[in-house]
Design a protein around this motif. Structure first.
Motif, PDB file in Angstrom:
ATOM      1  N   GLY A   1     -13.035 -45.351  -5.330  1.00 47.65           N
ATOM      2  CA  GLY A   1     -13.660 -44.051  -5.519  1.00 47.65           C
ATOM      3  C   GLY A   1     -12.714 -43.137  -6.266  1.00 47.65           C
ATOM      4  O   GLY A   1     -11.528 -43.444  -6.444  1.00 47.65           O
ATOM      5  N   GLU A   2     -13.238 -42.009  -6.712  1.00 46.95           N
ATOM      6  CA  GLU A   2     -12.431 -41.052  -7.458  1.00 46.95           C
ATOM      7  C   GLU A   2     -11.423 -40.383  -6.525  1.00 46.95           C
ATOM      8  O   GLU A   2     -11.766 -39.935  -5.430  1.00 46.95           O
ATOM      9  N   LYS A   3     -10.160 -40.323  -6.968  1.00 43.30           N
ATOM     10  CA  LYS A   3      -9.128 -39.675  -6.160  1.00 43.30           C
ATOM     11  C   LYS A   3      -9.217 -38.162  -6.346  1.00 43.30           C
ATOM     12  O   LYS A   3      -9.193 -37.661  -7.475  1.00 43.30           O
ATOM     13  N   VAL A   4      -9.336 -37.436  -5.235  1.00 45.16           N
ATOM     14  CA  VAL A   4      -9.479 -35.981  -5.277  1.00 45.16           C
ATOM     15  C   VAL A   4      -8.702 -35.371  -4.117  1.00 45.16           C
ATOM     16  O   VAL A   4      -8.376 -36.047  -3.144  1.00 45.16           O
ATOM     17  N   SER A   5      -8.454 -34.083  -4.233  1.00 48.20           N
ATOM     18  CA  SER A   5      -7.788 -33.373  -3.142  1.00 48.20           C
ATOM     19  C   SER A   5      -8.824 -32.787  -2.189  1.00 48.20           C
ATOM     20  O   SER A   5      -9.974 -32.532  -2.568  1.00 48.20           O
ATOM     21  N   GLY A   6      -8.403 -32.561  -0.966  1.00 48.48           N
ATOM     22  CA  GLY A   6      -9.282 -31.889  -0.016  1.00 48.48           C
ATOM     23  C   GLY A   6      -9.645 -30.495  -0.499  1.00 48.48           C
ATOM     24  O   GLY A   6     -10.771 -30.024  -0.289  1.00 48.48           O
ATOM     25  N   GLU A   7      -8.708 -29.840  -1.160  1.00 52.61           N
ATOM     26  CA  GLU A   7      -8.958 -28.496  -1.675  1.00 52.61           C
ATOM     27  C   GLU A   7     -10.101 -28.496  -2.683  1.00 52.61           C
ATOM     28  O   GLU A   7     -10.966 -27.614  -2.667  1.00 52.61           O
ATOM     29  N   LEU A   8     -10.129 -29.507  -3.564  1.00 52.44           N
ATOM     30  CA  LEU A   8     -11.200 -29.601  -4.556  1.00 52.44           C
ATOM     31  C   LEU A   8     -12.554 -29.808  -3.880  1.00 52.44           C
ATOM     32  O   LEU A   8     -13.541 -29.153  -4.229  1.00 52.44           O
ATOM     33  N   LEU A   9     -12.618 -30.716  -2.915  1.00 54.92           N
ATOM     34  CA  LEU A   9     -13.889 -30.996  -2.241  1.00 54.92           C
ATOM     35  C   LEU A   9     -14.420 -29.756  -1.528  1.00 54.92           C
ATOM     36  O   LEU A   9     -15.617 -29.454  -1.583  1.00 54.92           O
ATOM     37  N   MET A  10     -13.537 -29.020  -0.887  1.00 60.60           N
ATOM     38  CA  MET A  10     -13.970 -27.809  -0.185  1.00 60.60           C
ATOM     39  C   MET A  10     -14.421 -26.733  -1.174  1.00 60.60           C
ATOM     40  O   MET A  10     -15.389 -26.009  -0.919  1.00 60.60           O
ATOM     41  N   ALA A  11     -13.744 -26.639  -2.311  1.00 62.38           N
ATOM     42  CA  ALA A  11     -14.150 -25.665  -3.331  1.00 62.38           C
ATOM     43  C   ALA A  11     -15.519 -26.015  -3.897  1.00 62.38           C
ATOM     44  O   ALA A  11     -16.351 -25.132  -4.148  1.00 62.38           O
ATOM     45  N   LEU A  12     -15.785 -27.311  -4.084  1.00 61.79           N
ATOM     46  CA  LEU A  12     -17.094 -27.743  -4.567  1.00 61.79           C
ATOM     47  C   LEU A  12     -18.172 -27.447  -3.524  1.00 61.79           C
ATOM     48  O   LEU A  12     -19.274 -26.995  -3.860  1.00 61.79           O
ATOM     49  N   ALA A  13     -17.854 -27.671  -2.258  1.00 59.49           N
ATOM     50  CA  ALA A  13     -18.813 -27.394  -1.184  1.00 59.49           C
ATOM     51  C   ALA A  13     -19.171 -25.918  -1.140  1.00 59.49           C
ATOM     52  O   ALA A  13     -20.337 -25.544  -0.946  1.00 59.49           O
ATOM     53  N   GLN A  14     -18.169 -25.064  -1.326  1.00 59.57           N
ATOM     54  CA  GLN A  14     -18.365 -23.613  -1.219  1.00 59.57           C
ATOM     55  C   GLN A  14     -18.715 -22.965  -2.554  1.00 59.57           C
ATOM     56  O   GLN A  14     -18.877 -21.751  -2.631  1.00 59.57           O
ATOM     57  N   GLU A  15     -18.826 -23.796  -3.600  1.00 58.03           N
ATOM     58  CA  GLU A  15     -19.182 -23.338  -4.952  1.00 58.03           C
ATOM     59  C   GLU A  15     -18.250 -22.222  -5.419  1.00 58.03           C
ATOM     60  O   GLU A  15     -18.674 -21.151  -5.845  1.00 58.03           O
ATOM     61  N   ARG A  16     -16.970 -22.540  -5.362  1.00 57.70           N
ATOM     62  CA  ARG A  16     -15.947 -21.609  -5.841  1.00 57.70           C
ATOM     63  C   ARG A  16     -14.869 -22.376  -6.614  1.00 57.70           C
ATOM     64  O   ARG A  16     -13.672 -22.149  -6.436  1.00 57.70           O
ATOM     65  N   LEU A  17     -15.295 -23.282  -7.480  1.00 53.51           N
ATOM     66  CA  LEU A  17     -14.354 -24.051  -8.287  1.00 53.51           C
ATOM     67  C   LEU A  17     -13.570 -23.125  -9.214  1.00 53.51           C
ATOM     68  O   LEU A  17     -14.136 -22.248  -9.866  1.00 53.51           O
ATOM     69  N   SER A  18     -12.274 -23.355  -9.282  1.00 51.56           N
ATOM     70  CA  SER A  18     -11.436 -22.610 -10.222  1.00 51.56           C
ATOM     71  C   SER A  18     -11.386 -23.362 -11.548  1.00 51.56           C
ATOM     72  O   SER A  18     -11.754 -24.540 -11.632  1.00 51.56           O
ATOM     73  N   SER A  19     -10.906 -22.698 -12.583  1.00 51.80           N
ATOM     74  CA  SER A  19     -10.886 -23.313 -13.911  1.00 51.80           C
ATOM     75  C   SER A  19     -10.023 -24.569 -13.944  1.00 51.80           C
ATOM     76  O   SER A  19     -10.338 -25.525 -14.661  1.00 51.80           O
ATOM     77  N   ASP A  20      -8.931 -24.598 -13.162  1.00 51.75           N
ATOM     78  CA  ASP A  20      -8.067 -25.776 -13.195  1.00 51.75           C
ATOM     79  C   ASP A  20      -8.602 -26.927 -12.340  1.00 51.75           C
ATOM     80  O   ASP A  20      -8.016 -28.015 -12.321  1.00 51.75           O
ATOM     81  N   GLN A  21      -9.715 -26.719 -11.649  1.00 54.65           N
ATOM     82  CA  GLN A  21     -10.340 -27.792 -10.866  1.00 54.65           C
ATOM     83  C   GLN A  21     -11.526 -28.425 -11.594  1.00 54.65           C
ATOM     84  O   GLN A  21     -12.066 -29.432 -11.130  1.00 54.65           O
ATOM     85  N   LEU A  22     -11.923 -27.850 -12.720  1.00 52.56           N
ATOM     86  CA  LEU A  22     -13.153 -28.292 -13.377  1.00 52.56           C
ATOM     87  C   LEU A  22     -13.071 -29.725 -13.884  1.00 52.56           C
ATOM     88  O   LEU A  22     -14.040 -30.478 -13.797  1.00 52.56           O
ATOM     89  N   GLY A  23     -11.923 -30.118 -14.426  1.00 50.93           N
ATOM     90  CA  GLY A  23     -11.790 -31.476 -14.950  1.00 50.93           C
ATOM     91  C   GLY A  23     -11.950 -32.524 -13.862  1.00 50.93           C
ATOM     92  O   GLY A  23     -12.680 -33.506 -14.027  1.00 50.93           O
ATOM     93  N   ALA A  24     -11.282 -32.320 -12.723  1.00 47.42           N
ATOM     94  CA  ALA A  24     -11.380 -33.277 -11.616  1.00 47.42           C
ATOM     95  C   ALA A  24     -12.787 -33.290 -11.031  1.00 47.42           C
ATOM     96  O   ALA A  24     -13.313 -34.353 -10.667  1.00 47.42           O
ATOM     97  N   ALA A  25     -13.419 -32.114 -10.946  1.00 47.82           N
ATOM     98  CA  ALA A  25     -14.785 -32.053 -10.420  1.00 47.82           C
ATOM     99  C   ALA A  25     -15.754 -32.787 -11.342  1.00 47.82           C
ATOM    100  O   ALA A  25     -16.668 -33.481 -10.878  1.00 47.82           O
ATOM    101  N   LYS A  26     -15.547 -32.664 -12.642  1.00 47.07           N
ATOM    102  CA  LYS A  26     -16.404 -33.365 -13.611  1.00 47.07           C
ATOM    103  C   LYS A  26     -16.267 -34.872 -13.457  1.00 47.07           C
ATOM    104  O   LYS A  26     -17.271 -35.602 -13.453  1.00 47.07           O
TER     105      LYS A  26
END
Length: 251
Positions: A185-210
């Protein structure tokens, strides 16, 4: 009232294809009936009132009838005029259309996703930053398909840790790194997953979220390449060329 006739249903054109000499096959997405396939007889004739409406991204009022899977278009009018997306915004709008076309079944309404689709097109028509909103749309799409993501707890049910790393496995969720064994599976941080859940992705998280969402959507999109990704590549190259030319002009 004939139940097989639908009058002035709000919707959008997802795709059009020439049919016979002067007609067209349409795939539309409607608010109350989901995806619907329509035959637009004579729509490509020079004097057809529908000819100028065979473009995507404009809100329409559509009427159709028929008992088979493929209905007959009876009426099509512009609900309101909006500025169409352009450049990379247009490529993103085509991407959203392709997602709906490839994942949503005909005659299966998704009113919540439809409302988000309208918001997405409105945003794209204003040429604002849209990448985070695309990720939220993809997340909602997976939920509508029955593949909702657990983005707040790991595969054991424990709350995610912001500074911990996970492998997100489609049918299991967030697997703590070190416990994957043969799971991929895709390696991600817990911080990224929580930001995606709460719909508050920062600009530096967009690449990993994509990358994460692309991996999770891949099984649902089929094997054919997405045309919108080719358009995105073209517009990206054009943008870089313009920036380069502007830089040369300044020097």
């Amino acid at each position: 009232m004939n139940p097989s006739i639908i009058e002035r249903q709000p919707g959008y054109l997802l795709h059009t294809h020439p049919y016979r000499d002067s007609s067209a096959l349409l795939e539309i997405w409607s608010r109350d009936f989901g995806r619907v396939g329509l035959v637009a007889r004579g729509a490509r004739r020079a004097k057809s009132p529908w000819r100028g409406l065979l473009d995507s991204f404009q809100p329409l009022l559509l009427s159709w009838g028929g008992k088979g899977d493929l209905k007959t278009l009876r009426g099509m009018e512009l609900e309101q005029m909006i500025t169409p997306p352009a450049g990379q915004s247009m490529a993103a709008a085509y991407y959203v259309n392709e997602l709906v076309l490839r994942t949503c079944m005909r005659h299966d309404p998704h009113p919540g996703l439809y409302a988000n689709y309208v918001k997405m097109l409105t945003l794209l028509s204003t040429h604002q930053q849209f990448e985070a909103q695309l990720r939220y749309f993809e997340k909602q799409l997976l939920a509508e398909l029955g593949y909702g993501l657990d983005l707040l707890s790991d595969c054991h049910g424990a709350p995610l840790v912001a500074d911990a790393d996970y492998r997100y496995v489609a049918d299991e969720g967030a697997v703590p790194v070190g416990q994957e064994r043969d799971r991929f599976g895709e390696k991600v941080s817990g911080e990224l997953l929580m930001a995606l859940a709460q719909e508050r992705l920062s600009s530096d998280q967009l690449g990993a979220a994509k990358r994460l969402m692309r991996t999770l959507l891949r099984p649902h999109l089929g094997s054919r390449p997405l045309e919108s990704r080719r358009l995105w590549s073209i517009f990206s190259k054009l943008g870089k060329t313009k920036l380069g030319n502007a830089g040369e002009a300044r020097h």
